[in-house]
Design a protein around this motif. Structure first.
Motif, PDB file in Angstrom:
ATOM      1  N   MET A   1       0.806  -1.218   0.000  1.00 59.53           N
ATOM      2  CA  MET A   1       0.000   0.000   0.000  1.00 59.53           C
ATOM      3  C   MET A   1       0.841   1.271   0.000  1.00 59.53           C
ATOM      4  SD  MET A   1      -3.106  -1.008   2.612  1.00 59.53           S
ATOM      5  CE  MET A   1      -3.848   0.630   2.491  1.00 59.53           C
ATOM      6  N   ALA A   2       2.166   1.131   0.081  1.00 60.12           N
ATOM      7  CA  ALA A   2       3.036   2.307   0.019  1.00 60.12           C
ATOM      8  C   ALA A   2       2.923   2.987  -1.338  1.00 60.12           C
ATOM      9  CB  ALA A   2       4.492   1.905   0.277  1.00 60.12           C
ATOM     10  N   HIS A   3       2.531   2.206  -2.365  1.00 59.05           N
ATOM     11  CA  HIS A   3       2.361   2.752  -3.710  1.00 59.05           C
ATOM     12  C   HIS A   3       0.881   2.788  -4.064  1.00 59.05           C
ATOM     13  CE1 HIS A   3       6.624   1.221  -4.194  1.00 59.05           C
ATOM     14  NE2 HIS A   3       6.722   2.484  -4.575  1.00 59.05           N
ATOM     15  N   ALA A   4       0.496   3.815  -4.802  1.00 61.50           N
ATOM     16  CA  ALA A   4      -0.871   3.906  -5.299  1.00 61.50           C
ATOM     17  C   ALA A   4      -1.126   2.755  -6.270  1.00 61.50           C
ATOM     18  CB  ALA A   4      -1.091   5.241  -5.996  1.00 61.50           C
ATOM     19  N   THR A   5      -2.400   2.429  -6.476  1.00 57.62           N
ATOM     20  CA  THR A   5      -2.765   1.322  -7.360  1.00 57.62           C
ATOM     21  C   THR A   5      -2.202   1.514  -8.762  1.00 57.62           C
ATOM     22  OG1 THR A   5      -4.821   0.997  -6.123  1.00 57.62           O
ATOM     23  CG2 THR A   5      -4.692   0.002  -8.306  1.00 57.62           C
ATOM     24  N   SER A   6      -2.278   2.733  -9.274  1.00 56.28           N
ATOM     25  CA  SER A   6      -1.761   3.000 -10.621  1.00 56.28           C
ATOM     26  C   SER A   6      -0.255   2.788 -10.680  1.00 56.28           C
ATOM     27  CB  SER A   6      -2.115   4.422 -11.048  1.00 56.28           C
ATOM     28  OG  SER A   6      -1.583   5.375 -10.136  1.00 56.28           O
ATOM     29  N   THR A   7       0.447   3.164  -9.603  1.00 59.93           N
ATOM     30  CA  THR A   7       1.904   2.967  -9.552  1.00 59.93           C
ATOM     31  C   THR A   7       2.240   1.479  -9.505  1.00 59.93           C
ATOM     32  OG1 THR A   7       2.161   5.071  -8.378  1.00 59.93           O
ATOM     33  CG2 THR A   7       4.014   3.533  -8.296  1.00 59.93           C
ATOM     34  N   GLN A   8       1.466   0.728  -8.741  1.00 57.55           N
ATOM     35  CA  GLN A   8       1.678  -0.722  -8.658  1.00 57.55           C
ATOM     36  C   GLN A   8       1.530  -1.369 -10.031  1.00 57.55           C
ATOM     37  OE1 GLN A   8      -0.718  -2.593  -5.555  1.00 57.55           O
ATOM     38  NE2 GLN A   8      -0.536  -0.767  -4.278  1.00 57.55           N
ATOM     39  N   LYS A   9       0.545  -0.906 -10.798  1.00 63.54           N
ATOM     40  CA  LYS A   9       0.331  -1.459 -12.141  1.00 63.54           C
ATOM     41  C   LYS A   9       1.516  -1.133 -13.048  1.00 63.54           C
ATOM     42  CE  LYS A   9      -4.730  -1.265 -12.028  1.00 63.54           C
ATOM     43  NZ  LYS A   9      -5.952  -0.628 -12.605  1.00 63.54           N
ATOM     44  N   ASN A  10       2.010   0.099 -12.960  1.00 61.29           N
ATOM     45  CA  ASN A  10       3.154   0.486 -13.778  1.00 61.29           C
ATOM     46  C   ASN A  10       4.391  -0.326 -13.421  1.00 61.29           C
ATOM     47  OD1 ASN A  10       1.827   2.435 -15.298  1.00 61.29           O
ATOM     48  ND2 ASN A  10       2.260   4.070 -13.829  1.00 61.29           N
ATOM     49  N   ILE A  11       4.610  -0.530 -12.122  1.00 56.83           N
ATOM     50  CA  ILE A  11       5.756  -1.324 -11.677  1.00 56.83           C
ATOM     51  C   ILE A  11       5.666  -2.738 -12.237  1.00 56.83           C
ATOM     52  CG2 ILE A  11       6.821  -2.416  -9.656  1.00 56.83           C
ATOM     53  CD1 ILE A  11       6.185   0.134  -8.078  1.00 56.83           C
ATOM     54  N   ALA A  12       4.472  -3.325 -12.167  1.00 62.67           N
ATOM     55  CA  ALA A  12       4.279  -4.691 -12.673  1.00 62.67           C
ATOM     56  C   ALA A  12       4.551  -4.765 -14.175  1.00 62.67           C
ATOM     57  CB  ALA A  12       2.860  -5.158 -12.367  1.00 62.67           C
ATOM     58  N   VAL A  13       4.098  -3.763 -14.917  1.00 63.90           N
ATOM     59  CA  VAL A  13       4.334  -3.728 -16.368  1.00 63.90           C
ATOM     60  C   VAL A  13       5.825  -3.628 -16.666  1.00 63.90           C
ATOM     61  CG1 VAL A  13       4.028  -2.337 -18.454  1.00 63.90           C
ATOM     62  CG2 VAL A  13       2.068  -2.791 -16.963  1.00 63.90           C
ATOM     63  N   HIS A  14       6.526  -2.777 -15.931  1.00 63.96           N
ATOM     64  CA  HIS A  14       7.962  -2.600 -16.145  1.00 63.96           C
ATOM     65  C   HIS A  14       8.742  -3.874 -15.819  1.00 63.96           C
ATOM     66  CE1 HIS A  14       7.296   1.991 -15.419  1.00 63.96           C
ATOM     67  NE2 HIS A  14       6.920   1.604 -16.621  1.00 63.96           N
ATOM     68  N   ILE A  15       8.374  -4.524 -14.722  1.00 62.82           N
ATOM     69  CA  ILE A  15       9.070  -5.760 -14.336  1.00 62.82           C
ATOM     70  C   ILE A  15       8.852  -6.843 -15.385  1.00 62.82           C
ATOM     71  CG2 ILE A  15       9.090  -7.645 -12.651  1.00 62.82           C
ATOM     72  CD1 ILE A  15       8.410  -5.565 -10.504  1.00 62.82           C
ATOM     73  N   ARG A  16       7.603  -6.963 -15.846  1.00 61.04           N
ATOM     74  CA  ARG A  16       7.312  -7.994 -16.847  1.00 61.04           C
ATOM     75  C   ARG A  16       8.060  -7.719 -18.145  1.00 61.04           C
ATOM     76  NH1 ARG A  16       7.445 -12.850 -17.694  1.00 61.04           N
ATOM     77  NH2 ARG A  16       6.115 -13.649 -19.374  1.00 61.04           N
ATOM     78  N   SER A  17       8.144  -6.461 -18.539  1.00 64.08           N
ATOM     79  CA  SER A  17       8.879  -6.093 -19.750  1.00 64.08           C
ATOM     80  C   SER A  17      10.344  -6.508 -19.636  1.00 64.08           C
ATOM     81  CB  SER A  17       8.767  -4.580 -19.983  1.00 64.08           C
ATOM     82  OG  SER A  17       9.603  -4.162 -21.040  1.00 64.08           O
ATOM     83  N   TYR A  18      10.938  -6.246 -18.486  1.00 63.87           N
ATOM     84  CA  TYR A  18      12.337  -6.604 -18.254  1.00 63.87           C
ATOM     85  C   TYR A  18      12.519  -8.113 -18.248  1.00 63.87           C
ATOM     86  CZ  TYR A  18      16.562  -7.489 -15.484  1.00 63.87           C
ATOM     87  OH  TYR A  18      17.765  -7.965 -15.023  1.00 63.87           O
ATOM     88  N   GLN A  19      11.600  -8.837 -17.611  1.00 64.70           N
ATOM     89  CA  GLN A  19      11.713 -10.295 -17.547  1.00 64.70           C
ATOM     90  C   GLN A  19      11.601 -10.926 -18.931  1.00 64.70           C
ATOM     91  OE1 GLN A  19       8.577 -10.993 -14.623  1.00 64.70           O
ATOM     92  NE2 GLN A  19      10.107 -11.525 -13.067  1.00 64.70           N
ATOM     93  N   ILE A  20      10.688 -10.430 -19.754  1.00 60.05           N
ATOM     94  CA  ILE A  20      10.552 -10.949 -21.118  1.00 60.05           C
ATOM     95  C   ILE A  20      11.837 -10.695 -21.912  1.00 60.05           C
ATOM     96  CG2 ILE A  20       9.343 -10.612 -23.316  1.00 60.05           C
ATOM     97  CD1 ILE A  20       6.806 -10.067 -21.699  1.00 60.05           C
TER      98      ILE A  20
END
Length: 318
Positions: A7-26
């Motif tokens: 909860m330290a990050h807003a929901t929109s920030t959490q979504k962006n973080i997840a997108v960035h991590i997935r992009s890097y993993q791919i």
């Protein structure tokens, strides 16, 4: 505990973080690289990849911020970000891409005035959109406060009909959550003026909209009656409608977005000699970053030099 950390990050920030991590993993999977723990080699190659994808410098920094977070939250020590070669790579990236931001053009009062002729206020959608246009211009609100991205998942930031209160001189919109207000530390009460007899009167537009699109106070303010009931205007619909209006003026619609109202409103307020503190407060800017939004005319830019010239003439009359 993990929930509180999330909860330290807003929901929109959490979504962006997840997108960035997935992009890097791919990226790592496709090149047989170990994704975590992140190494100087893997992150450097990923940055080079983003550069080749023509990502903006700011976007690349956002990716890096997300990956730093993921690396540390996984329990790894953050050593690669201070690596000398990595720092050189970042500096080179900034020089190569440049840091200038391609900002959208401002919606001016002249554009709004001309746009009125393209609305049929007897149509529920047109009445709602016109009210949305004017409220966006007069309040400087971000798009996240005006309309939702997904009609089935309405963010608490989106203003509802309960947020609006008409007053003898206009109306007020109460905003309890924004990009910078996420922990109920304060709220905003934004006045909307009456402009009697003008096609740009936001109060007339709001009353017209609400008379054609009635609904419960819990509904998003900018919702429209349709065959399936009251439906909120989405960000995608806002963009598409604005694009059609801009195109009718033979202007490039790609140069404008809903953010253009925020920029245009702030610029017009500045031109009306509204104190910068009020512009900053109403626009919910925490710093002086709002200054980069102002689009000043050449005449406005010349005022400073002319004022200095006038002063010199009074000091040293010849």
């Amino acid at each position: 505990m993990s929930r509180l950390i999330t909860m330290a990050h807003a929901t929109s920030t959490q979504k962006n973080i997840a997108v960035h991590i997935r992009s890097y993993q791919i990226f790592c999977e496709q090149r047989a690289l170990q994704s975590f723990p992140i190494s100087v080699k893997s992150i450097s190659l990923y940055i080079a990849y983003l550069v080749m994808q023509k990502r903006a410098s700011g976007t690349i920094l956002n990716h890096l911020s997300s990956l730093k977070h993921a690396h540390q939250i996984a329990g790894y020590e953050l050593t690669w970000s201070s690596n000398y070669h990595f720092q050189l790579l970042l500096r080179g990236t900034k020089r190569f891409l440049g840091q200038a931001v391609a900002r959208k053009y401002a919606i001016t009062p002249s554009i709004l005035h001309a746009a009125f002729d393209h609305f049929n206020l007897s149509l529920p959608l047109h009445a709602a959109m016109w009210a949305l246009f004017l409220v966006a211009f007069f309040t400087f609100l971000r798009k996240s406060n005006l309309v939702p991205d997904n009609p089935r998942r309405i963010s608490p930031k989106v203003i509802t009909r309960a947020s609006l209160a008409f007053t003898p001189v206009g109306a007020n919109i109460h905003v309890s959550a924004t990009k910078t207000i996420q922990c109920q530390q304060r709220s905003l009460d934004l006045p909307i003026p009456r402009v009697p007899g003008s096609r740009l009167c936001p109060i007339f537009a709001l009353r017209r909209h609400l008379s054609l699109n009635p609904g419960p106070v819990s509904a998003p303010l900018f919702s429209v009656i349709s065959g399936s009931g009251l439906q909120p205007i989405t960000y995608k619909q806002f963009c598409a409608f604005l694009s059609r209006v801009i195109s009718s003026f033979q202007l490039d619609p790609s140069k404008f977005s809903p953010h253009s109202f925020r920029r245009g409103g702030a610029t017009f307020a500045f031109d009306c000699h509204i104190p910068s503190e009020i512009i900053k407060l109403q626009g919910d800017w925490q710093s002086d970053a709002y200054l980069v939004y102002l689009e000043l005319s050449q005449q406005q830019k010349q005022r400073a030099g002319q004022a200095m010239a006038d002063k010199l003439q009074t000091m040293f009359p010849e």
